[in-house]
Motif scaffolding. Sequence first.
Motif, PDB file in Angstrom:
ATOM      1  N   UNK A 116      -1.299  -2.841  12.369  1.00 24.50           N
ATOM      2  CA  UNK A 116      -0.645  -2.506  11.112  1.00 24.50           C
ATOM      3  C   UNK A 116       0.831  -2.158  11.320  1.00 24.50           C
ATOM      4  N   UNK A 117       1.172  -1.870  12.580  1.00 24.84           N
ATOM      5  CA  UNK A 117       2.493  -1.346  12.875  1.00 24.84           C
ATOM      6  C   UNK A 117       3.638  -2.237  12.431  1.00 24.84           C
ATOM      7  N   UNK A 118       3.471  -3.571  12.617  1.00 24.37           N
ATOM      8  CA  UNK A 118       4.594  -4.448  12.360  1.00 24.37           C
ATOM      9  C   UNK A 118       4.528  -5.132  10.994  1.00 24.37           C
ATOM     10  N   UNK A 119       3.463  -4.927  10.218  1.00 22.92           N
ATOM     11  CA  UNK A 119       3.400  -5.572   8.901  1.00 22.92           C
ATOM     12  C   UNK A 119       3.732  -4.566   7.816  1.00 22.92           C
ATOM     13  N   UNK A 120       4.510  -4.975   6.828  1.00 24.93           N
ATOM     14  CA  UNK A 120       4.730  -4.095   5.685  1.00 24.93           C
ATOM     15  C   UNK A 120       3.416  -3.829   4.945  1.00 24.93           C
ATOM     16  N   UNK A 121       3.384  -2.754   4.188  1.00 18.76           N
ATOM     17  CA  UNK A 121       2.168  -2.367   3.456  1.00 18.76           C
ATOM     18  C   UNK A 121       2.459  -2.388   1.961  1.00 18.76           C
ATOM     19  N   UNK A 122       1.707  -3.216   1.240  1.00 12.14           N
ATOM     20  CA  UNK A 122       1.893  -3.331  -0.206  1.00 12.14           C
ATOM     21  C   UNK A 122       1.355  -2.073  -0.888  1.00 12.14           C
ATOM     22  N   UNK A 123       2.146  -1.520  -1.810  1.00  5.78           N
ATOM     23  CA  UNK A 123       1.708  -0.337  -2.555  1.00  5.78           C
ATOM     24  C   UNK A 123       1.689  -0.690  -4.037  1.00  5.78           C
ATOM     25  N   UNK A 124       0.505  -1.054  -4.553  1.00  2.00           N
ATOM     26  CA  UNK A 124       0.397  -1.302  -5.994  1.00  2.00           C
ATOM     27  C   UNK A 124       0.497   0.040  -6.725  1.00  2.00           C
ATOM     28  N   UNK A 125       1.040   0.005  -7.944  1.00  3.10           N
ATOM     29  CA  UNK A 125       1.263   1.270  -8.647  1.00  3.10           C
ATOM     30  C   UNK A 125       2.252   2.122  -7.870  1.00  3.10           C
ATOM     31  N   UNK A 154       5.184   3.008  -8.210  1.00  2.00           N
ATOM     32  CA  UNK A 154       6.103   3.918  -8.905  1.00  2.00           C
ATOM     33  C   UNK A 154       5.322   5.044  -9.593  1.00  2.00           C
ATOM     34  N   UNK A 155       3.990   5.044  -9.464  1.00  2.00           N
ATOM     35  CA  UNK A 155       3.162   6.029 -10.166  1.00  2.00           C
ATOM     36  C   UNK A 155       2.975   7.308  -9.367  1.00  2.00           C
ATOM     37  N   UNK A 156       2.114   8.195  -9.881  1.00  2.00           N
ATOM     38  CA  UNK A 156       1.956   9.533  -9.298  1.00  2.00           C
ATOM     39  C   UNK A 156       1.518   9.476  -7.831  1.00  2.00           C
ATOM     40  N   UNK A 157       0.541   8.621  -7.526  1.00  2.00           N
ATOM     41  CA  UNK A 157       0.117   8.540  -6.122  1.00  2.00           C
ATOM     42  C   UNK A 157       0.940   7.507  -5.350  1.00  2.00           C
ATOM     43  N   UNK A 158       1.188   6.336  -5.967  1.00  2.00           N
ATOM     44  CA  UNK A 158       1.845   5.246  -5.251  1.00  2.00           C
ATOM     45  C   UNK A 158       3.216   5.628  -4.716  1.00  2.00           C
ATOM     46  N   UNK A 159       4.008   6.364  -5.517  1.00  2.00           N
ATOM     47  CA  UNK A 159       5.363   6.713  -5.031  1.00  2.00           C
ATOM     48  C   UNK A 159       5.277   7.649  -3.826  1.00  2.00           C
ATOM     49  N   UNK A 160       4.219   8.456  -3.802  1.00  2.00           N
ATOM     50  CA  UNK A 160       4.047   9.368  -2.654  1.00  2.00           C
ATOM     51  C   UNK A 160       3.499   8.617  -1.437  1.00  2.00           C
ATOM     52  N   UNK A 161       2.624   7.634  -1.684  1.00  2.00           N
ATOM     53  CA  UNK A 161       2.138   6.806  -0.576  1.00  2.00           C
ATOM     54  C   UNK A 161       3.333   6.089   0.059  1.00  2.00           C
ATOM     55  N   UNK A 162       4.206   5.507  -0.778  1.00  2.00           N
ATOM     56  CA  UNK A 162       5.376   4.778  -0.266  1.00  2.00           C
ATOM     57  C   UNK A 162       6.277   5.716   0.546  1.00  2.00           C
ATOM     58  N   UNK A 163       6.533   6.908   0.000  1.00  2.00           N
ATOM     59  CA  UNK A 163       7.408   7.849   0.713  1.00  2.00           C
ATOM     60  C   UNK A 163       6.797   8.281   2.045  1.00  2.00           C
ATOM     61  N   UNK A 164       5.503   8.599   2.035  1.00  2.00           N
ATOM     62  CA  UNK A 164       4.870   9.072   3.273  1.00  2.00           C
ATOM     63  C   UNK A 164       4.743   7.945   4.310  1.00  2.00           C
ATOM     64  N   UNK A 190       6.972   5.580   4.689  1.00  2.00           N
ATOM     65  CA  UNK A 190       8.329   5.514   5.248  1.00  2.00           C
ATOM     66  C   UNK A 190       8.538   6.644   6.258  1.00  2.00           C
ATOM     67  N   UNK A 191       8.091   7.863   5.883  1.00  2.00           N
ATOM     68  CA  UNK A 191       8.252   9.011   6.787  1.00  2.00           C
ATOM     69  C   UNK A 191       7.518   8.804   8.113  1.00  2.00           C
ATOM     70  N   UNK A 192       6.421   8.023   8.069  1.00  2.00           N
ATOM     71  CA  UNK A 192       5.667   7.771   9.311  1.00  2.00           C
ATOM     72  C   UNK A 192       6.111   6.494  10.009  1.00  2.00           C
ATOM     73  N   UNK A 193       7.191   5.880   9.526  1.00  2.00           N
ATOM     74  CA  UNK A 193       7.776   4.733  10.226  1.00  2.00           C
ATOM     75  C   UNK A 193       7.240   3.377   9.803  1.00  2.00           C
ATOM     76  N   UNK A 194       6.482   3.336   8.702  1.00  2.00           N
ATOM     77  CA  UNK A 194       5.967   2.058   8.203  1.00  2.00           C
ATOM     78  C   UNK A 194       6.835   1.576   7.040  1.00  2.00           C
ATOM     79  N   UNK A 195       6.656   0.293   6.697  1.00  2.00           N
ATOM     80  CA  UNK A 195       7.480  -0.293   5.629  1.00  2.00           C
ATOM     81  C   UNK A 195       6.635  -0.528   4.385  1.00  2.00           C
ATOM     82  N   UNK A 196       6.855   0.278   3.316  1.00  2.00           N
ATOM     83  CA  UNK A 196       6.105   0.045   2.084  1.00  2.00           C
ATOM     84  C   UNK A 196       6.777  -1.026   1.227  1.00  2.00           C
ATOM     85  N   UNK A 197       5.970  -1.820   0.547  1.00  2.00           N
ATOM     86  CA  UNK A 197       6.488  -2.753  -0.448  1.00  2.00           C
ATOM     87  C   UNK A 197       6.071  -2.184  -1.801  1.00  2.00           C
TER      88      UNK A 197
END
Length: 284
Positions: A8-17, A19-29, A31-38
Amino acid sequence: MTVLNEAMNDSPILVLGGTGKTGKRVARQLTERGFTPLVASRSGERRFDWQDRNTWAPAVAGAGAAYLVDSQGENAAALMAEFAEVAVKAGVRRLVLLSARAWEQAGDEAGFAVERAVRDSGAGWTVLRPTWFAQNFSEEAFLRDPVVSGEVRLPTGEGLEPFIDAEDIAASAVAALVEDGHDGATYALSGPRVMTFGDCVREIAEATGRDIRYVPVSPQEYVELVVDRGADRGYAEFAAGLLADVASGSGDYLSDGVQRLTGREPRDFSQYVKDTAGSGVWQG
Ligand SMILES: NC(=O)c1ccc[n+]([C@@H]2O[C@H](COP(=O)([O-])OP(=O)(O)OC[C@H]3O[C@@H](n4cnc5c(N)ncnc54)[C@H](OP(=O)(O)O)[C@@H]3O)[C@@H](O)[C@H]2O)c1
């Protein structure tokens, strides 16, 4: 014991929703752990619309895993099954679905059907079933606006619910997305303490220094209240049903999914209130 998943390390991770309550936090976290959210949604950096299939394949291109927030409509399960097929064809190997513990409490077939669509996808899957979100009080108009007005009328009686912080849902989702050991598992996620909606309102009133009252009403009164505010009756009845489930006490138990996925205790509602009060969102 979980280990960081190299694949999983080198592939971006799609985050549906995303911009929503959970999705925006999934994307931020992520990024904080060094992964690339889409970040994907109708207004996200990757345009994705459940109602426009032309947006699906471009949104998922290049992703190795995906966080899924469903379309929440009547055909949510069919759309999820179709989207999962597109995702798997595009090379997505792991799907993490945001479901709801309420479906397990009420035996809700429509909710289970969305879960089945993900389980049957052929990808590795994890299902998360959280309780009511703390952030509904600050990020959902149906609760935030009454809090701001000073009077919160709900058909939740004295029902107890272990409200969960969306930060903990996101941390759990990120663990399921990037660590091994969670494929094929369903986790119920809750906060650490059961509380009534009245308890929540009291904590927000104390933290903001405002006079905010909780007034229990009947489901019928609530439907009329929501229709008077401009919502359609179908939505009002759906919302009243979910809230009345809380009054019935069906949510009055703790679940340990956050601990099992993150290795730590979930955040208490009082911490959420402390962190949120300073933002001014409850001052009106
Ligand atoms: N709230 C709770 O207490 C609770 C408890 C348990 C489970 N849940 C579950 O949580 C889920 C909702 O997740 P959430 O609270 O994180 O999301 P949310 O805050 O309700 O936001 C919805 C997200 O979906 C996107 N979206 C809306 N319509 C869309 C469409 N047609 N196509 C593509 N994207 C669309 C929105 O972005 P755009 O507007 O930019 O498209 C946004 O990113 C539901 O399945 C619900 O059952 C909620």
